[in-house]
Design an enzyme around this catalytic site. Structure first.
Site, PDB file in Angstrom:
ATOM      1  N   GLU A  55      -3.621 152.738   9.918  1.00 22.07           N
ATOM      2  CA  GLU A  55      -3.804 153.965  10.708  1.00 22.07           C
ATOM      3  C   GLU A  55      -4.466 153.758  12.067  1.00 22.07           C
ATOM      4  O   GLU A  55      -3.887 154.371  13.158  1.00 22.07           O
ATOM      5  CB  GLU A  55      -4.448 155.210   9.976  1.00 22.07           C
ATOM      6  CG  GLU A  55      -3.605 155.273   8.487  1.00 22.07           C
ATOM      7  CD  GLU A  55      -4.306 154.331   7.324  1.00 22.07           C
ATOM      8  OE1 GLU A  55      -4.604 154.920   6.277  1.00 22.07           O
ATOM      9  OE2 GLU A  55      -4.722 153.147   7.527  1.00 22.07           O
ATOM     10  N   CYS A  79      -8.013 155.572   3.499  1.00 22.41           N
ATOM     11  CA  CYS A  79      -9.263 155.330   2.678  1.00 22.41           C
ATOM     12  C   CYS A  79     -10.221 156.173   3.160  1.00 22.41           C
ATOM     13  O   CYS A  79     -10.347 156.811   4.227  1.00 22.41           O
ATOM     14  CB  CYS A  79      -9.670 153.640   2.971  1.00 22.41           C
ATOM     15  SG  CYS A  79     -10.240 153.479   4.788  1.00 22.41           S
ATOM     16  N   ALA A 166       7.478 111.312 -21.682  1.00 20.15           N
ATOM     17  CA  ALA A 166       7.901 110.280 -23.062  1.00 20.15           C
ATOM     18  C   ALA A 166       6.607 109.570 -23.567  1.00 20.15           C
ATOM     19  O   ALA A 166       5.545 109.793 -23.181  1.00 20.15           O
ATOM     20  CB  ALA A 166       8.641 109.225 -22.474  1.00 20.15           C
ATOM     21  N   SER A 171       7.191 111.144 -17.239  1.00 14.73           N
ATOM     22  CA  SER A 171       7.871 112.457 -17.164  1.00 14.73           C
ATOM     23  C   SER A 171       8.844 112.926 -16.023  1.00 14.73           C
ATOM     24  O   SER A 171       9.413 114.080 -15.896  1.00 14.73           O
ATOM     25  CB  SER A 171       6.642 113.525 -17.020  1.00 14.73           C
ATOM     26  OG  SER A 171       5.875 113.574 -16.088  1.00 14.73           O
ATOM     27  N   LEU A 207       1.842 119.008  -4.481  1.00 11.82           N
ATOM     28  CA  LEU A 207       1.605 120.334  -4.756  1.00 11.82           C
ATOM     29  C   LEU A 207       2.072 121.147  -3.352  1.00 11.82           C
ATOM     30  O   LEU A 207       1.572 122.330  -3.096  1.00 11.82           O
ATOM     31  CB  LEU A 207       0.049 120.646  -4.801  1.00 11.82           C
ATOM     32  CG  LEU A 207      -0.508 120.069  -6.036  1.00 11.82           C
ATOM     33  CD1 LEU A 207      -1.982 120.211  -6.310  1.00 11.82           C
ATOM     34  CD2 LEU A 207       0.197 120.273  -7.453  1.00 11.82           C
ATOM     35  N   THR A 273      -2.771 120.281 -21.029  1.00  8.77           N
ATOM     36  CA  THR A 273      -3.924 120.826 -21.345  1.00  8.77           C
ATOM     37  C   THR A 273      -4.317 122.038 -20.572  1.00  8.77           C
ATOM     38  O   THR A 273      -4.973 123.070 -21.085  1.00  8.77           O
ATOM     39  CB  THR A 273      -4.911 119.514 -20.809  1.00  8.77           C
ATOM     40  OG1 THR A 273      -4.797 118.480 -21.618  1.00  8.77           O
ATOM     41  CG2 THR A 273      -6.455 119.926 -21.468  1.00  8.77           C
ATOM     42  N   LEU A 274      -4.069 122.019 -19.226  1.00 10.10           N
ATOM     43  CA  LEU A 274      -4.409 122.999 -18.422  1.00 10.10           C
ATOM     44  C   LEU A 274      -3.600 124.286 -18.632  1.00 10.10           C
ATOM     45  O   LEU A 274      -3.930 125.528 -18.874  1.00 10.10           O
ATOM     46  CB  LEU A 274      -4.107 122.862 -17.076  1.00 10.10           C
ATOM     47  CG  LEU A 274      -4.823 123.824 -16.141  1.00 10.10           C
ATOM     48  CD1 LEU A 274      -6.408 124.011 -16.197  1.00 10.10           C
ATOM     49  CD2 LEU A 274      -4.652 123.535 -14.632  1.00 10.10           C
ATOM     50  N   ALA A 277      -4.799 125.868 -21.987  1.00 14.65           N
ATOM     51  CA  ALA A 277      -6.053 126.620 -21.610  1.00 14.65           C
ATOM     52  C   ALA A 277      -5.711 128.080 -21.176  1.00 14.65           C
ATOM     53  O   ALA A 277      -6.325 129.096 -21.541  1.00 14.65           O
ATOM     54  CB  ALA A 277      -6.867 125.798 -20.939  1.00 14.65           C
TER      55      ALA A 277
END
Length: 360
Positions: A55, A79, A166, A171, A207, A273-274, A277
């Site tokens: 605004e 707001c 495997a 993998s 990543l 593992t992660l 979790a």
């Protein structure tokens, strides 16, 4: 009280403006100022924390004579609090805006209440124009406000017999090129991509989100969780975004800190593992399981212990979609139980300190 045709068109434009704004700590918001005759006078968008709200951004493009008696179209209730910037409701009042049309109410206990302030000052207020579209636009931000953490997608690839690798640990690649391309496309939708130190040390993943060999324009922030040191030569250090390393196993602490940084969508890529979790903690809002028509056997399972000791404790999922990808099958599913909110304070590491340095 309904919006006029010109106001409806202006709301569509405000939503388009908002969609181009950045995701972050603050919601994406767009605004359009209309004259009394329905002419567009100015447009505004919120460009991130600390910058003028939509605004005020629109008002800044006009002088007082143009604004007096005009109508403000906003995708979210103006707001009503002072933070890094002043209250938008008061800015509209001070500018001489006569009418405000907004999509839906601000859910914040502190920031909400702008409509009441506007009405008290004699401003005509219309609520609900294209509310569903506006809510969809900032669905992830709203979820963060409700849960106190980002939305989490947990992804894994597995053989038909539930193995992620495997027996020798190899993998690459369980799934085919179509499935791998789909993963990279979904990475671009995330604000952060998360792995554990075990996967980082074993696979040295970049990543990044890629289209073939090319980097996609939108790159998630790489996040590494775990206490083992990251080699200075690791591929993650060459990522176009500065990586964050959390020297902790406290997922609540990590998610709370990421939310404070404006992260709304987290993409967990592994390893087992992660992923386990996150599922065990109740933080898997979406599960992406890529199933490959191969059999591997052995003990390299895609998920390890998730806290289920009997069938009655099974994590039940509702499948949203079964998606064939070449020879593979993607299962998109969500837990049947309600998403788990982050506790008010992290459980063991209240203030994790991510760092861009190696060795974290």
């Amino acid at each position: 009280m309904a919006a006029t045709e010109a106001e409806r068109d202006a709301m569509s434009r405000a939503l388009a403006l908002a969609a181009d704004g950045p995701r972050g700590v603050n919601p994406q918001v767009g605004a359009v100022i209309l004259s009394a005759s329905g002419e567009v006078l100015a447009e505004g968008v919120h460009r991130g924390a600390g910058t003028p709200h939509a605004e005020v951004d629109a008002l800044s493009r006009l002088d007082g004579t143009q604004v007096h008696g005009a109508t403000a179209i906003v995708t979210l209730e103006p707001c009503n609090h002072t933070g890094r910037t002043g209250p938008c409701a008061q800015a509209l009042i001070d500018a001489g805006i006569a009418r405000v049309v907004y999509a839906f109410d601000d859910p914040g206990e502190i920031s909400g209440g702008g409509a009441e302030r506007l009405r008290a000052a004699g401003v005509e207020v219309v609520v609900g124009e294209q509310a569903d579209a506006a809510e969809r636009l900032i669905h992830d931000w709203l979820a963060v406000q409700r849960l106190g953490r980002p939305l989490v997608t947990v992804k894994w690839a597995q053989s038909l017999d539930g193995r992620a690798a495997a027996s020798d640990g190899s993998s690459q690649w369980i799934t085919g090129p179509e499935a791998r391309a789909d993963v990279h496309l979904r990475r671009t939708d995330a604000d952060a991509i998360v792995v554990g130190t075990g996967t980082l040390l074993a696979d040295d993943p970049a990543l990044t989100a890629r289209d073939g060999d090319e980097l996609r324009p939108n790159q998630p922030v790489p996040v590494v969780i775990g206490t083992r040191a990251t080699p200075p030569t690791a591929a993650v250090h060459r990522h176009p975004r500065t990586p964050l390393f959390y020297d902790t196993h406290d997922l609540t602490a990590v998610l709370t800190d990421l939310a404070a940084r404006g992260v709304q969508r987290v993409f967990v890529e592994g390893g087992p593992t992660l992923a386990s979790a996150f599922v065990a903690a109740g933080y898997a809002d979406t599960v992406l399981a890529y199933l490959a028509p191969v059999l591997l056997g052995g003990d390299r399972v895609a998920l390890t212990d998730i806290g289920v000791s009997g069938i009655g404790e099974a994590v039940r999922l509702e499948v949203e979609q079964w998606m064939p990808l070449g020879d593979d099958l993607l299962v998109i599913a969500h837990p049947v139980t309600a998403p788990r909110a982050a506790p008010p304070t992290p459980t063991s590491t209240p203030n994790p300190r991510p760092t861009a340095k190696e060795g974290s």
